[in-house]
Design an enzyme around this catalytic site. Structure first.
Site, PDB file in Angstrom:
ATOM      1  N   TYR A  55       0.841  -1.189   0.000  1.00  0.00           N
ATOM      2  CA  TYR A  55       0.000   0.000   0.000  1.00  0.00           C
ATOM      3  C   TYR A  55       0.880   1.244   0.000  1.00  0.00           C
ATOM      4  CZ  TYR A  55      -3.905  -3.093   1.269  1.00  0.00           C
ATOM      5  OH  TYR A  55      -4.857  -4.101   1.285  1.00  0.00           O
ATOM      6  N   SER A  56       0.859   1.956  -1.120  1.00  0.00           N
ATOM      7  CA  SER A  56       1.702   3.138  -1.311  1.00  0.00           C
ATOM      8  C   SER A  56       3.172   2.818  -1.045  1.00  0.00           C
ATOM      9  CB  SER A  56       1.230   4.303  -0.429  1.00  0.00           C
ATOM     10  OG  SER A  56      -0.070   4.721  -0.788  1.00  0.00           O
TER      11      SER A  56
END
Length: 343
Positions: A55-56
């Site tokens: 995630y990111s």
């Protein structure tokens, strides 16, 4: 907030799990704002947080790590491994080599010495499940991981993992994290019954069907300017999904509910669901979701939802479930042209 037991682990978790996918560059890049959102969720009794290394590119884990300073001991923390984290071919997947590297990086970003629930984010057809479970078992014995689980695994692979764990004396998956919503009910046929059969907790993701069940996406109306439309225009304009939404909105109105609250309550009503993952990007999103925490649907409303979207069916193009290589690549399901005839 009531608490439920996560499978047969003995761990008590809130029925709402705070998902951190939208924290960081993918959604909300303001770290301080994300931390405020996390703290408000905790203050309302949520003790379950879900993130992932991908995630990111690790930024979500970093934000969660900062937010949990001084509060870590009271939180059940979940993160995941599998997705690509760099250009190197081995910086991804479910191999022992990568899992051992990835867990150390996640622990560092999360600023903790252990992960309560470590999930395999997706299956890896090129890796024996024994290889994966062996590495995870060693992490549990080292005290770096407390429990393990899978995410978006088909029922057949959940069963195989349970069989291999028993046969080889390895730690077994205690949870599964599948997609589930009014519009995405396919797991009712096999995944959820399989989890119940093996005593696995189910923490479901996308209970709002990637935003389709917020009521913002309507048939015949201009699509809102949103991240969903930007990255998934085909799914968010799917006619079958929009048709179902147009039938669900009047039902929610008749019950005095928003579509969002009815959708969340539907997921929480399934006997096999332990927790539903919330994915707020803003404080407003979180406030709206928390406002519906006490909503309970009666059998009459659930029956009418069943008439709109029959049990065990997926509507539209959410494309949430795992697709094996043979579905995505024609050469994985077709014989060479010269071998296709019977004679």
């Amino acid at each position: 907030m009531h608490y439920r037991t996560l499978g047969r682990t003995g761990i008590k978790v809130s029925p709402y799990c705070l998902g951190a996918m939208m924290f960081g560059g993918l959604g909300n890049p303001d770290h301080d704002d994300c931390i405020r959102i996390i703290h408000k969720a905790l203050d309302h009794g949520i003790n379950f947080i879900d993130t992932a290394d991908r995630y990111s590119r690790g930024e979500s884990e970093e934000i969660v790590g900062k937010a949990l300073k001084g509060r870590r001991d009271n939180i059940v923390l979940t993160t995941k491994v599998n997705g690509p984290m760099g250009e190197d071919a081995n910086s991804q997947g479910n191999s022992r080599r990568w899992i051992m590297q990835a867990v150390e990086a996640s622990l560092r970003r999360l600023q903790t010495d252990h992960i309560d629930l470590y999930l395999i984010h997706r299956p890896a057809p090129d890796t024996d499940i024994e290889e994966t479970l062996s590495a995870l078992t060693d992490l549990m014995r080292a005290g770096k991981v407390r429990a393990i689980g899978s995410s978006t695994f088909p029922a057949s692979e959940i069963v195989e993992a349970q069989w291999v764990a028993e046969r080889r004396g390895l730690a077994r998956f205690r949870t599964e994290q599948p997609p589930y919503s009014i519009l995405d009910r396919g797991i009712e046929r096999d995944v959820l019954p399989t989890c119940e059969r093996h005593g696995m907790g189910a923490m479901v993701w996308s209970p709002l069907s990637k935003g389709m069940l917020t009521g913002r996406y309507r048939k015949g109306k201009k699509m809102p300017d949103s991240l969903r439309v930007k990255y998934m225009p085909r799914q968010m304009s799917d006619e079958r999904s929009l048709d179902a939404v147009e039938q669900l909105i009047p039902l929610a109105n008749e019950a005095g509910l928003s579509l969002t609250h009815m959708a969340m309550a539907f997921v929480m009503a399934h006997r096999g669901v332990t927790s539903a993952i919330l994915g707020p990007r803003t404080m407003q999103h979180l406030d709206d979701l928390l406002a519906g925490a006490e909503v309970r649907l009666g059998d009459e409303i659930l029956d009418r939802i069943d008439q709109i979207v029959p049990p065990g069916t997926d509507v539209g193009l959410n494309e949430a479930n795992y697709n094996p290589p043979a579905i995505l690549q024609a050469d994985q399901r077709r014989r060479p042209a010269g071998e296709r005839a019977a004679a």
